[in-house]
Design an enzyme around this catalytic site. Sequence first.
Site, short mmCIF file in Angstrom:
data_model
loop_
_atom_site.label_atom_id
_atom_site.label_comp_id
_atom_site.label_asym_id
_atom_site.label_seq_id
_atom_site.Cartn_x
_atom_site.Cartn_y
_atom_site.Cartn_z
N MET A 159 -6.07 56.78 -76.41
CA MET A 159 -6.88 55.55 -76.34
C MET A 159 -7.06 55.14 -74.88
O MET A 159 -6.12 55.28 -74.08
CB MET A 159 -6.20 54.42 -77.11
CG MET A 159 -5.85 54.77 -78.54
SD MET A 159 -5.20 53.34 -79.43
CE MET A 159 -4.53 54.13 -80.91
N ASP B 91 -7.33 58.85 -91.74
CA ASP B 91 -6.42 58.31 -90.73
C ASP B 91 -6.41 56.78 -90.80
O ASP B 91 -7.45 56.14 -90.60
CB ASP B 91 -6.91 58.78 -89.35
CG ASP B 91 -5.99 58.37 -88.21
OD1 ASP B 91 -4.93 57.77 -88.46
OD2 ASP B 91 -6.35 58.66 -87.05
N HIS C 148 -0.38 64.77 -84.97
CA HIS C 148 -1.58 64.02 -84.59
C HIS C 148 -1.29 63.20 -83.32
O HIS C 148 -0.28 62.50 -83.25
CB HIS C 148 -1.94 63.10 -85.76
CG HIS C 148 -3.21 62.35 -85.63
ND1 HIS C 148 -4.46 62.88 -85.94
CD2 HIS C 148 -3.45 61.06 -85.25
CE1 HIS C 148 -5.39 61.96 -85.76
NE2 HIS C 148 -4.81 60.85 -85.33
N GLY D 30 -1.68 51.24 -84.92
CA GLY D 30 -0.97 51.72 -86.09
C GLY D 30 -0.63 50.56 -87.01
O GLY D 30 -0.86 49.39 -86.70
N MET E 244 -9.92 58.39 -78.93
CA MET E 244 -10.58 57.09 -79.09
C MET E 244 -10.94 56.61 -77.69
O MET E 244 -10.37 55.64 -77.17
CB MET E 244 -9.64 56.12 -79.82
CG MET E 244 -9.54 56.42 -81.30
SD MET E 244 -8.06 55.75 -82.06
CE MET E 244 -6.91 57.07 -81.70
N HIS F 59 -6.83 63.13 -81.35
CA HIS F 59 -7.84 62.16 -81.79
C HIS F 59 -8.20 61.29 -80.59
O HIS F 59 -7.41 60.46 -80.15
CB HIS F 59 -7.23 61.33 -82.93
CG HIS F 59 -8.11 60.24 -83.43
ND1 HIS F 59 -7.64 59.23 -84.26
CD2 HIS F 59 -9.43 59.97 -83.24
CE1 HIS F 59 -8.63 58.41 -84.56
NE2 HIS F 59 -9.73 58.82 -83.93
N ASP G 83 -2.88 60.41 -80.70
CA ASP G 83 -3.92 59.39 -80.55
C ASP G 83 -4.11 59.00 -79.09
O ASP G 83 -3.25 58.33 -78.50
CB ASP G 83 -3.53 58.14 -81.36
CG ASP G 83 -3.62 58.38 -82.86
OD1 ASP G 83 -4.72 58.75 -83.32
OD2 ASP G 83 -2.60 58.20 -83.55
N SER H 285 1.58 61.04 -86.91
CA SER H 285 0.97 60.59 -85.65
C SER H 285 2.06 60.06 -84.73
O SER H 285 2.79 59.12 -85.10
CB SER H 285 -0.04 59.47 -85.93
OG SER H 285 -0.29 58.76 -84.74
N MET I 190 -12.01 57.37 -90.76
CA MET I 190 -11.07 56.31 -90.38
C MET I 190 -10.95 55.32 -91.54
O MET I 190 -11.96 54.75 -91.99
CB MET I 190 -11.55 55.56 -89.13
CG MET I 190 -11.44 56.34 -87.83
SD MET I 190 -9.79 56.97 -87.46
CE MET I 190 -8.82 55.45 -87.36
C1 DX5 Z 1 -5.16 54.34 -85.27
C2 DX5 Z 1 -4.79 55.79 -85.07
C3 DX5 Z 1 -3.91 56.34 -86.13
C4 DX5 Z 1 -2.57 55.67 -86.26
C5 DX5 Z 1 -2.31 55.56 -87.71
O1 DX5 Z 1 -6.28 54.03 -84.57
O2 DX5 Z 1 -5.94 56.63 -85.04
O3 DX5 Z 1 -3.74 57.75 -86.02
O4 DX5 Z 1 -1.51 56.36 -85.65
O5 DX5 Z 1 -1.22 54.76 -87.91
P1 DX5 Z 1 -0.77 54.28 -89.35
O6 DX5 Z 1 -0.49 55.53 -90.17
O7 DX5 Z 1 0.44 53.46 -89.07
O8 DX5 Z 1 -1.91 53.48 -89.94
ZN ZN Z 2 -5.57 58.85 -85.15
#
Ligand code: DX5
Ligand code: ZN
Length: 236
Positions: A52, A191, A48, A163, A86, A84, A50, A23, A156
Amino acid sequence: MALASELEAVRAPLPRDVRVAPSILSADFSRLGAQVDEVLAAGARVLHVDVMDGHFVPPITFGPLVVSAIADRVHDAEALIDVHLMIERPDRQIAELARAGADSITVHYEATPHLHYTLAAIREAGCNAGAALCPSTPAGSLAEVADDLLDLALCMSVDPGWGAQEFIPHSVDKIRRMRRGLPDGVVLEVDGGVHEDTAARCVEAGATLLVTGSAVFGAADPAAAYRAIVAAAGAG
Ligand code: DX5
Ligand code: ZN
């Protein structure tokens, strides 16, 4: 409904074997291209991304511009961009993300009252359609769309938004129950908090696409960290 001839080219199918998907959320954005190249060279075939919005989750990250900035190098390596979302109102972003180069687009079950419509729109845009469940959302929530509209289900294993959070142990059992309820053709992704010590448990429970952010890009050597998680997961 658009005619097939009006649609974008259909993206490559998602891998069916066990894969680790770095990611970019935890990457060094001042040299994003180089960081992406490092994990592609180490063998990553799914990246990946993310997205947001500051509403569905508090942080704001990036959108289609960043997808298009990495699209050529990812596709030249025959790898896929796994977006992804969010965000609230995810249906508004689908066409632009598809144009930017997304190969799969995953929306949150909790973020749209019209999941059936949104998944159909993702497929119409030529992308693999995914739906994500937050930790508190029941494992069976995708049952009504799984047969006809779903390419990817995302469990999730942390609350979405950041992260480097701790893997929620209960997720292993949830992955198992999600896998049992999904058709064989639906890829199951996990994830959040996935690293060398948690990856194998996720695979054993039935996940095949393992997202790893901080465990890869937070490491001094992302390529070596990627390979270590691949080895721990028994991934390709
Ligand atoms: C969190 C994201 C993840 C994030 C995961 O909401 O959807 O994809 O990058 O990060 P790690 O692997 O550090 O938990
Ligand atoms: Zn993610």
